[in-house]
Design an enzyme around this catalytic site. Structure first.
Site, PDB file in Angstrom:
ATOM      1  N   GLU A 182      50.448  56.969  59.152  1.00  0.00           N
ATOM      2  CA  GLU A 182      51.816  57.969  59.709  1.00  0.00           C
ATOM      3  C   GLU A 182      51.661  59.515  58.968  1.00  0.00           C
ATOM      4  OE1 GLU A 182      55.611  56.085  60.304  1.00  0.00           O
ATOM      5  OE2 GLU A 182      56.465  58.054  60.215  1.00  0.00           O
ATOM      6  N   SER A 223      56.322  45.216  63.155  1.00  0.00           N
ATOM      7  CA  SER A 223      55.051  44.888  63.749  1.00  0.00           C
ATOM      8  C   SER A 223      54.579  43.286  63.873  1.00  0.00           C
ATOM      9  CB  SER A 223      53.884  45.442  62.956  1.00  0.00           C
ATOM     10  OG  SER A 223      54.044  45.234  61.636  1.00  0.00           O
ATOM     11  N   SER A 272      51.759  46.874  56.040  1.00  0.00           N
ATOM     12  CA  SER A 272      52.913  47.286  56.905  1.00  0.00           C
ATOM     13  C   SER A 272      53.964  47.831  56.025  1.00  0.00           C
ATOM     14  CB  SER A 272      53.163  46.022  57.848  1.00  0.00           C
ATOM     15  OG  SER A 272      54.666  46.426  58.354  1.00  0.00           O
ATOM     16  N   CYS A 326      59.749  46.243  67.127  1.00  0.00           N
ATOM     17  CA  CYS A 326      60.883  47.380  67.626  1.00  0.00           C
ATOM     18  C   CYS A 326      60.007  48.052  68.968  1.00  0.00           C
ATOM     19  CB  CYS A 326      60.682  48.373  66.329  1.00  0.00           C
ATOM     20  SG  CYS A 326      58.864  49.063  66.247  1.00  0.00           S
TER      21      CYS A 326
HETATM   22  O1  0K2 Z   1      55.362  49.930  58.922  1.00  0.00           O
HETATM   23  P1  0K2 Z   1      54.194  50.739  59.192  1.00  0.00           P
HETATM   24  O2  0K2 Z   1      54.298  52.265  59.531  1.00  0.00           O
HETATM   25  O3  0K2 Z   1      53.121  50.553  58.301  1.00  0.00           O
HETATM   26  O4  0K2 Z   1      53.476  50.245  60.386  1.00  0.00           O
HETATM   27  P2  0K2 Z   1      53.664  48.962  61.316  1.00  0.00           P
HETATM   28  O5  0K2 Z   1      53.796  47.563  60.401  1.00  0.00           O
HETATM   29  O6  0K2 Z   1      52.387  48.871  62.253  1.00  0.00           O
HETATM   30  O7  0K2 Z   1      55.276  48.998  61.997  1.00  0.00           O
HETATM   31  C1  0K2 Z   1      55.514  49.809  63.048  1.00  0.00           C
HETATM   32  C2  0K2 Z   1      55.901  51.316  62.649  1.00  0.00           C
HETATM   33  C3  0K2 Z   1      54.681  52.215  63.309  1.00  0.00           C
HETATM   34  C4  0K2 Z   1      55.179  53.615  62.955  1.00  0.00           C
HETATM   35  O8  0K2 Z   1      56.270  54.054  62.546  1.00  0.00           O
HETATM   36 FE1  SF4 Z   2      60.367  53.019  64.258  1.00  0.00          FE
HETATM   37 FE2  SF4 Z   2      57.866  52.944  63.890  1.00  0.00          FE
HETATM   38 FE3  SF4 Z   2      58.962  51.220  65.314  1.00  0.00          FE
HETATM   39 FE4  SF4 Z   2      58.679  53.716  66.123  1.00  0.00          FE
HETATM   40  S1  SF4 Z   2      56.890  52.372  65.789  1.00  0.00           S
HETATM   41  S2  SF4 Z   2      60.425  52.438  66.392  1.00  0.00           S
HETATM   42  S3  SF4 Z   2      59.124  54.819  64.376  1.00  0.00           S
HETATM   43  S4  SF4 Z   2      59.089  51.311  63.166  1.00  0.00           S
END
Ligand code: 0K2
Ligand code: SF4
Length: 326
Positions: free
Chosen positions: A140, A283, A236, A14
């Site tokens: 978060e 991610s 995640s 994202c």
């Molecule tokens: O989904 P999570 O919040 O655990 O985090 P990631 O897998 O690092 O994905 C990015 C989202 C980060 C914040 O929203």
């Molecule tokens: Fe959405 Fe988290 Fe990606 Fe930001 S980092 S766009 S809040 S999934």
């Protein structure tokens, strides 16, 4: 009939993850070789994003990951070594500690997580109590609750609603973590509205565009598949939610499996399967999905189709401290 793979689109990175990884990458590229004082080019507080491969690759290039700021030596603070905050955000206590130690912070908190932090501050200023749906202990959630621990009441599931006590004269608003299951959250909201009919919803959903788009796509793919593979790390949140959404959509027809990479796939999962769906969390680098597709091809899944629900064009600029460097 050929065995078939259906790729879900959108999947993978994202805009917030892309920005966070670019942040560390930019600092690493700007550092020229090892420093004479032996200090690393950059520290990162917590995993920059919750993906094992991303963290391993950045660590191999010299980034040092710490759990807490006290692991960063004073010499690094004095030398102005940058400290990146992860995409998931931090509580004000962490920011205060960084200020106290005069650390050179580069904040890679996703702007959409930052939006929820600002909502907390605004609603508290206006005299609200906040019900926050999130996962206890997740980075978060810890950051958001930390904005005002006495006014933010964290719940995870619909069953937790019964534990809350508010009188009708209490101004109440609901905020959420950005990476929750859209469907499960709707159930929790319904339970909250039954118990506290006056509760207000946020101006726009806190579940971000990337989370909801990936869930919608995975659902559509799972409805056409006999089995799903979701790429993403176990910690995640959004990847695990994708797996759950896929499982729900598959129903009795099959199962969704979460893997970090192709090596974790068990060929037995695909016995009797004609169509396997594939997606990945926000991610997850797409090269890991390519590895999964390659392994599936080796198992006889020779046809590859894509189901696209929406085209994303979201982009976030780098943190202000770095904008001059690119
Ligand atoms: O989904 P999570 O919040 O655990 O985090 P990631 O897998 O690092 O994905 C990015 C989202 C980060 C914040 O929203
Ligand atoms: Fe959405 Fe988290 Fe990606 Fe930001 S980092 S766009 S809040 S999934």
């Amino acid at each position: 009939m050929a065995r078939r793979i259906i790729l879900a689109n959108p999947r993978g990175f994202c805009a917030g993850v892309d920005r966070a990884i670019q942040t560390v990458d930019t600092i690493l590229k700007a550092s020229h070789g090892p420093r004479p004082d032996g200090l690393p080019p950059v520290y990162v507080r917590r995993q920059i994003v919750h993906n094992r491969h991303v963290v391993e690759q950045l660590a191999a290039r010299g980034a040092v990951f710490v759990e807490e700021l006290d692991e960063i030596p004073d010499e690094a603070a004095a030398a102005g070594i940058p400290v990146v905050f992860s995409a998931h955000g931090v509580s004000p206590a962490v920011q205060r500690e960084a200020d106290r130690r005069a650390l050179a912070v580069v904040d890679a908190t996703c702007p959409l997580v930052g939006k929820v932090h600002r909502e907390v501050l605004r609603f508290v200023r206006e005299g609200y109590e906040i019900v926050y749906i999130g996962h206890d202990g997740h980075d978060e959630a810890v950051g958001v609750v930390g904005e005002s621990p006495e006014h933010v009441h964290l719940i995870e599931h619909a069953a937790d609603v019964d534990k809350l006590e508010f009188t009708p004269d209490t101004k109440l608003v609901l905020l959420t973590q950005t990476t929750l299951s859209v469907d499960e959250t709707a159930d929790v909201i319904a339970a909250l509205q039954r118990r506290f009919p006056w509760i207000e919803l946020p101006p726009s959903s806190d579940i971000c565009y990337a989370t909801s788009n990936r869930q919608e796509a995975v659902k559509l793919v799972a409805q056409q598949a006999d089995c799903m593979v979701v790429v993403g790390s176990a910690n995640s949140s959004n990847s695990v939610r994708l797996m759950e959404v896929a499982n729900e959509a598959l129903g009795a027809r099959g199962e969704a499996h979460r893997v970090d990479d192709a090596a974790e796939m068990d060929p037995a999962w695909f016995d009797g399967v004609d169509t396997v769906g594939v997606s990945s969390g926000a991610s997850v680098p797409d090269e890991l999905v390519a590895g999964v597709v390659e392994r599936l091809r080796g198992l006889g899944f020779s046809e590859v189709d894509t189901v696209e629900t929406i085209r994303e064009n979201m982009h976030f600029v780098l943190p202000k401290e770095l904008r001059a460097q690119r």
